[in-house]
Design an enzyme around this catalytic site. Structure first.
Site, short mmCIF file in Angstrom:
data_model
loop_
_atom_site.label_atom_id
_atom_site.label_comp_id
_atom_site.label_asym_id
_atom_site.label_seq_id
_atom_site.Cartn_x
_atom_site.Cartn_y
_atom_site.Cartn_z
N CYS A 1 1.13 -1.07 -0.49
CA CYS A 1 -0.04 -0.27 -0.08
C CYS A 1 0.88 1.05 -0.54
O CYS A 1 1.18 2.07 1.28
CB CYS A 1 -1.03 0.08 1.15
N CYS B 1 -0.46 3.62 2.49
CA CYS B 1 -0.11 4.33 3.16
C CYS B 1 1.41 4.36 3.85
O CYS B 1 1.59 4.37 4.49
CB CYS B 1 -0.30 2.43 4.29
N ASP B 2 2.35 4.23 3.32
CA ASP B 2 3.86 3.70 3.45
C ASP B 2 4.67 4.38 2.46
O ASP B 2 5.46 4.62 2.43
CB ASP B 2 4.24 2.21 3.79
#
Ligand code: NAP
Length: 317
Positions: free
Chosen positions: A140, A143-144
């Protein structure tokens, strides 16, 4: 949110999954006074909660943040009486109606069941990928990505997801290389054009990942890549690897009970959301391996609600 202990035993509509399909089904069935219960599952809000800007959901000319959109959809469904439960359905029995729905130690009954459990990220299947997940391996970007400021990254895959994630990651990383097993992208033209113009983005064609290098202590340090045409193996240094090779439908629970294709996507009747079990409907990515957009998921979620409502009318006791 509703606690599972507050639920009555039998429900007209139970919905599994809370992405755009599930929450649209909840909105429509709630407005039809069917008091739907939505089991949100492990990824509450679905895949859009893992994204930032959504630019192609109609009605938002300036774009909308994925989590905000999903929250708004949930609030809209709750406003009309849908109940949302933060729990995961662990088993289903569709052999007779009402269907039996198991959530841990609790067994509930449902007259109709709408499956909108979506799809989850596909993995390469390497041991090193598994052991370094969360230590430099991610599925992701949104997300990261933030954690890889000024780092070098590899993105695996050649579809829209891979290319969009790679473009997104260039906001943080010093260099992003897309590793693709062929010499042509599957991604749509507009996404490709954007990528080819991006100076921080490079391509490693005809290459498969043999192993992701690094350890939990060092994090990812690179990847061993094999050229699919020449067989040559090289090491490419990198600080992170983003795997973006598509998704698998979340249908494990329905094996042996519902018809699915060879990948596991649920099969619905043409022009309807009905599965092979009357009263069980499927909406969103769990039955769609072609379009897989938030708007198409919402569209089929709406269809499933109307199908469930008609089914209940026809089978009124
Ligand atoms: P996808 O289109 O299925 O692409 C998966 C990519 O990963 C392909 O390039 C495939 O290679 C590669 N791949 C698959 N298994 C692999 C493996 N084991 N090892 C190495 N590479 C592997 O999946 P997606 O990109 O997630 O997109 C899914 C759907 O969502 C598509 O319909 C897409 O259009 C849509 N989507 C749209 C947007 C948007 O409109 N903005 C954004 C994201 C996704 P091959 O090409 O060789 O098969």
């Amino acid at each position: 949110m509703t606690n599972i202990s507050e639920l009555k035993q039998r429900h007209k509509v139970v919905i599994m999954g809370s992405g755009p399909a599930g929450l649209t089904a909840a909105l429509y069935t709630a407005r039809a006074n069917l008091e739907p219960v939505v089991f949100e599952g492990l990824e509450a809000g679905g895949q859009l909660t893992l994204t930032t800007d959504v630019e192609n959901f109609p009605g938002f000319p300036d774009g909308v943040m994925g989590p905000d959109l999903m929250n708004a959809m949930r609030q809209q469904a709750l406003r009309f009486g849908a109940k949302s439960v933060m729990a995961e359905i662990t088993a289903v029995d569709f052999s007779k109606r009402p269907f039996k729905i198991t959530i841990g130690d609790t067994v509930l009954e449902a007259d109709t069941f709408i499956i909108s459990s979506g799809a989850s990220a596909r993995m390469l299947g390497l041991e090193s990928e598994k052991s370094l997940l969360g230590y430099g391996v991610s599925t992701c970007a949104t997300c990261d990505g933030f954690f890889f400021k000024d780092k070098e990254l590899l993105v695996i895959g050649g579809g829209d997801s891979a290319v969009e994630e790679a473009v997104f990651l260039t906001k943080f990383a010093s260099k992003v290389s897309i590793v693709h097993r062929r010499d042509q992208l599957r991604a749509s033209k507009i996404v490709q054009d954007r990528a080819f113009k991006n100076e921080k983005l490079g391509f490693i064609w005809d290459s498969e990942v043999e192993e992701i290098l690094g350890s939990k202590e060092t994090g990812v340090t690179g990847a061993k890549l094999k050229n699919t045409k020449t067989g040559e193996v090289t090491v490419k240094e990198a600080d992170g690897v983003f795997v973006a090779i598509g998704h698998n439908p979340n249908t494990e629970l329905f094996k042996g009970q519902l018809e699915m294709d060879e990948v596991g996507y649920l099969i619905t009747k043409s022009g309807s959301t009905e599965t092979n079990v009357p009263g069980v409907f499927a909406a969103g990515d769990v039955q769609d391996n072609i379009y897989r957009q938030a708007i198409t998921a919402a569209g089929t979620g709406c269809m499933s609600a109307i199908d469930a409502e008609r089914f209940l009318e026809e089978h009124a006791e």
